[in-house]
Every structure is written in C-alpha cells, then in structure tokens.
Design an enzyme around this catalytic site. Structure first.
Site, short mmCIF file in Angstrom:
data_model
loop_
_atom_site.label_atom_id
_atom_site.label_comp_id
_atom_site.label_asym_id
_atom_site.label_seq_id
_atom_site.Cartn_x
_atom_site.Cartn_y
_atom_site.Cartn_z
N HIS A 222 1.07 -1.24 -0.02
CA HIS A 222 -0.23 0.45 0.29
C HIS A 222 0.94 1.17 0.20
O HIS A 222 2.22 0.85 -0.05
CB HIS A 222 -1.20 0.29 1.46
CG HIS A 222 0.08 -0.21 2.79
ND1 HIS A 222 0.94 -0.96 2.71
CD2 HIS A 222 0.10 1.32 3.35
CE1 HIS A 222 1.12 -0.42 4.26
NE2 HIS A 222 0.76 0.71 4.19
N ASP A 224 0.96 5.86 1.78
CA ASP A 224 0.14 6.02 3.11
C ASP A 224 -0.73 7.43 2.21
O ASP A 224 -0.43 7.76 1.64
CB ASP A 224 0.76 6.43 3.92
CG ASP A 224 1.49 5.30 4.54
OD1 ASP A 224 1.28 3.93 4.64
OD2 ASP A 224 2.55 4.57 5.22
N HIS A 279 4.89 0.01 -0.10
CA HIS A 279 5.36 -1.01 1.67
C HIS A 279 4.94 -2.15 0.98
O HIS A 279 3.42 -1.46 1.35
CB HIS A 279 5.54 -0.11 2.36
CG HIS A 279 5.33 1.08 2.35
ND1 HIS A 279 4.64 1.95 2.23
CD2 HIS A 279 4.83 0.44 3.66
CE1 HIS A 279 3.83 2.99 2.82
NE2 HIS A 279 3.54 1.98 3.83
N ARG A 290 6.79 -9.18 15.65
CA ARG A 290 7.69 -7.30 15.87
C ARG A 290 6.42 -6.64 15.36
O ARG A 290 5.43 -6.23 15.67
CB ARG A 290 7.55 -7.30 14.22
CG ARG A 290 8.03 -6.06 12.98
CD ARG A 290 8.30 -6.33 11.71
NE ARG A 290 9.17 -5.41 11.00
CZ ARG A 290 8.28 -3.62 11.10
NH1 ARG A 290 6.58 -3.90 10.74
NH2 ARG A 290 8.53 -3.01 10.58
C1 OGA Z 1 1.87 1.43 7.88
C2 OGA Z 1 3.03 0.52 7.88
C3 OGA Z 1 4.46 -0.45 8.48
C4 OGA Z 1 5.65 -0.71 9.45
O1 OGA Z 1 1.16 1.51 9.44
O2 OGA Z 1 0.92 1.84 7.52
O3 OGA Z 1 3.20 0.71 6.58
O4 OGA Z 1 6.58 -1.84 9.68
N1 OGA Z 1 3.11 -0.28 8.89
O5 OGA Z 1 4.54 -1.79 10.03
NI NI Z 2 2.08 2.04 5.25
#
Ligand code: OGA
Ligand code: NI
Length: 343
Positions: A222, A224, A279, A290
């Site tokens: 996605h 942001d 990402h 994590r």
């Molecule tokens: C998000 C995201 C990345 C992560 O919350 O939009 O991309 O490392 N998180 O959790």
């Molecule tokens: Ni994100």
C-alpha cells in the site's frame, strides 16, 4: 464539518471483519490468512538500501529531496527524539497487544469508526487477512484505554500519557521535515499555513509470531494516505519498499532512526516529483514478533490539496481535492484513488 472518524471510517460496502484473529489460539495458519504463494514474496533485495539522512547535516535539504525523488523514503537519524520516549511507547504497545484477546476486543474500532483496536485498515481491499493486529489513535486514546484497562486508573492514564507524549515528539519531527521539504520545493508560506491544525494519527502495529511465516502477509502492499509518515520499527525486520526497476527492497531497523515515507498527499503537492512509496510488511521467518509505530501527518481534512510547487514550465498533474475527499476515495478505491484525481 465532517469528523475525522467519518473521513477515515471503513467505507467498504462489504461489511468487513474488524476483529483480528486470536493469534495465540491457532497453531496452523487458517485458510482466511493463507496468501497465494508468489515468486516475489520473499525475494527482497538485501543489497540496496534507502538513504540514511542526519537531520543536523547541513546538506539535509538536498539529501531529503533526492531521497524523496528516487525512493520516496529514507531513514532519519539525529531527529532529537529521546530513546526513553521510544522505549516507553514500545513497552506500552507490547502491554496492549499482550492482553487476552477478549480484553482487546472490548476496545474494537466501531464499524464506520476510525480509532481503536482492529485489523489493518486496508484489509477490506484484499481477499485474505493479514498476520497483523493494530490500534489506531487520533488525539487522546482515553476512551479505548479505559476499555482495555478499566482499573486501576494508573493503568490507563500511564498508557495515555506515554502515547500523547510520543505524538508530541512526532509532531515536532513531522513539522521540521515538512518545513524542510516545503522550503526546498519553494512552496509559498500561505500554502503551509495549516501547520497549527495539522491532521495526525498514530498507528500501533503488531505482527505476531507465525507458525508458517512463508504463507502469510504482515501488511499488504500500500501507499500511505498521509503527507509524510514517520515510522518506528523495533529490532525485527519485515518492512520492504518497492523501487521501480529493482523490485522489493528491505528496510532493516536502524537504532534511533525513523523511517520517513512520502505519502499520497506529498506526491500530489510535489506534482508527482516525489514518489509515494509502495511498501509492505513480511512476517519474520525466525518467528520473532514485530512491533511498529506509524505516525501519519498531513494537512487538516478541509485543506484542498493540489500541486503546490511552482508550475511555471509544467502542467498540473492532479486536480484539487480536499484531504477528506481523498481519504474517502482511498477507502473506497484503494490503489486506484490517485488515478481518480489525475488530470
Ligand atoms: C503502516 C505501515 C509498516 C510497518 O502502518 O501504514 O506501513 O513496518 N507500517 O509496520
Ligand atoms: Ni504504510
């Protein structure tokens, strides 16, 4: 005026599931969470890496501009966020996600709501669920904190104080980075006069340990919806970004650094010059849990976003749209949202 919750509510027509799986209760991956195996799933490139930029570097502006153009992301160090503030928020997030599932369910995001506990907000755009649980905050998390820890009062007040303090620190960094970017792009001061009423949301992301990490997705690909996102990740890898011509590239956690993502709104503001970075998050193969903490920052909902850079020799590539209208489009049309405002 519409509320934040309305704009960021789940707009999907199919009633989406909001409750995450009780990950502790399963020892195999259920079909609902089993993603089709594709070649690129674990094929991230570990040799390339996004730039690391020191905010105190006299050349920080040029470095940031270059990183935003080429990668749409960078790791920011020396941004003045005290280690304790980060450690505290990590500890509180772990305290939250370690609660029994039934307790977390009490703080579930309401259907059509924007804050609280639940599946990833992007879930309705995918047919499979993610190996992820999240908690979203806008302003004070008091309401949901009281549902999580009804008593003693210390338990929820501590959570609220730490979360609010972390947001304060993130706001300061976000303002500095935005100012640096807007100065470099020579954006008029009047076009940045929203800073005092900026929109922000904090997202705690938890990726539980998985019995078969090769079959699941932590967070699906996605971009942001923000102007910029400041992301803290704990010591477990998993974040990957997509770079045109290279494919997926890992972004390993770097102690003391915040990953800065260019969001959709900055892509528009820069008239497409800065990449809104695609990402995703993979679940750790060595079965570590994590945690990440994302701070989404941008202009207020009623701000009309449009290319703000000087367009002397270029044509605008995007039509004006309020932050709220865009957030609704993103909720409904997901990856096609940007094409809906393209001229
Ligand atoms: C998000 C995201 C990345 C992560 O919350 O939009 O991309 O490392 N998180 O959790
Ligand atoms: Ni994100």
């Amino acid at each position: 005026m519409a509320t934040l919750s309305e704009a960021f509510a789940d707009h999907h027509l199919h009633s989406p599931r909001i409750l995450p799986l009780d990950f502790n209760s399963v020892d195999t991956v259920p079909e609902s969470h089993r993603w089709p195996i594709s070649d690129d799933l674990f094929a991230a490139d570990h040799r390339l890496s996004i730039p690391v930029i020191d905010l105190q570097d006299p050349n920080a502006s040029q470095l940031v501009v270059h990183a935003c153009e080429t990668w749409g992301a960078f790791q920011l160090i020396n941004q003045g966020v005290p280690t304790e503030v980060v450690e505290e928020v990590e500890a509180e997030a772990k305290r939250l996600f370690s609660l029994p599932a039934q307790q977390k369910f009490k703080a579930t995001r309401q259907p059509g709501g924007a804050t609280g506990y639940g599946v990833a907000r992007i879930s309705p755009s995918f047919s499979k669920y993610m190996w992820h649980e999240g908690f979203t905050v806008m302003g004070s998390p008091l309401h949901h904190a009281m549902q999580l820890w009804p008593e003693p009062a210390d338990d929820y007040t501590r959570f609220c104080e730490i979360i609010e303090n972390y947001q304060k620190k993130m706001k300061m960094v976000a303002e500095q980075v935005t100012q640096l970017i807007f100065n470099s792009l020579e954006i008029d001061k009047e076009d940045a006069n929203w800073v005092d009423s900026a929109f922000a949301a904090l997202q705690l992301n938890w990726y539980p340990s998985c019995p078969d990490p090769t079959r699941v997705m932590g967070l699906a690909p996605h971009t942001d919806t923000s102007l910029i996102t400041l992301l803290h990740q704990n010591q477990t890898s998993g974040l990957q970004i997509f770079k045109e011509g290279c494919g997926w590239v890992s972004v390993p956690p770097l102690k003391g650094a915040l990953v800065v993502n260019v969001g959709d709104l900055l892509h528009v503001v820069s008239n497409g010059r800065f990449q809104n970075v695609l990402h995703r998050v993979m679940v750790d193969l060595s079965r570590s849990q994590r945690l990440s903490v994302a701070y989404f920052y941008g202009p207020p909902l009623d701000f009309r976003v449009r290319p703000l850079v000087k367009l002397s020799s270029q044509v605008p590539r995007y039509r004006p749209v309020t932050v709220e209208e865009y957030a609704v489009m993103k909720g409904k049309s997901f990856e096609r949202a940007m094409s809906l405002i393209r001229i």
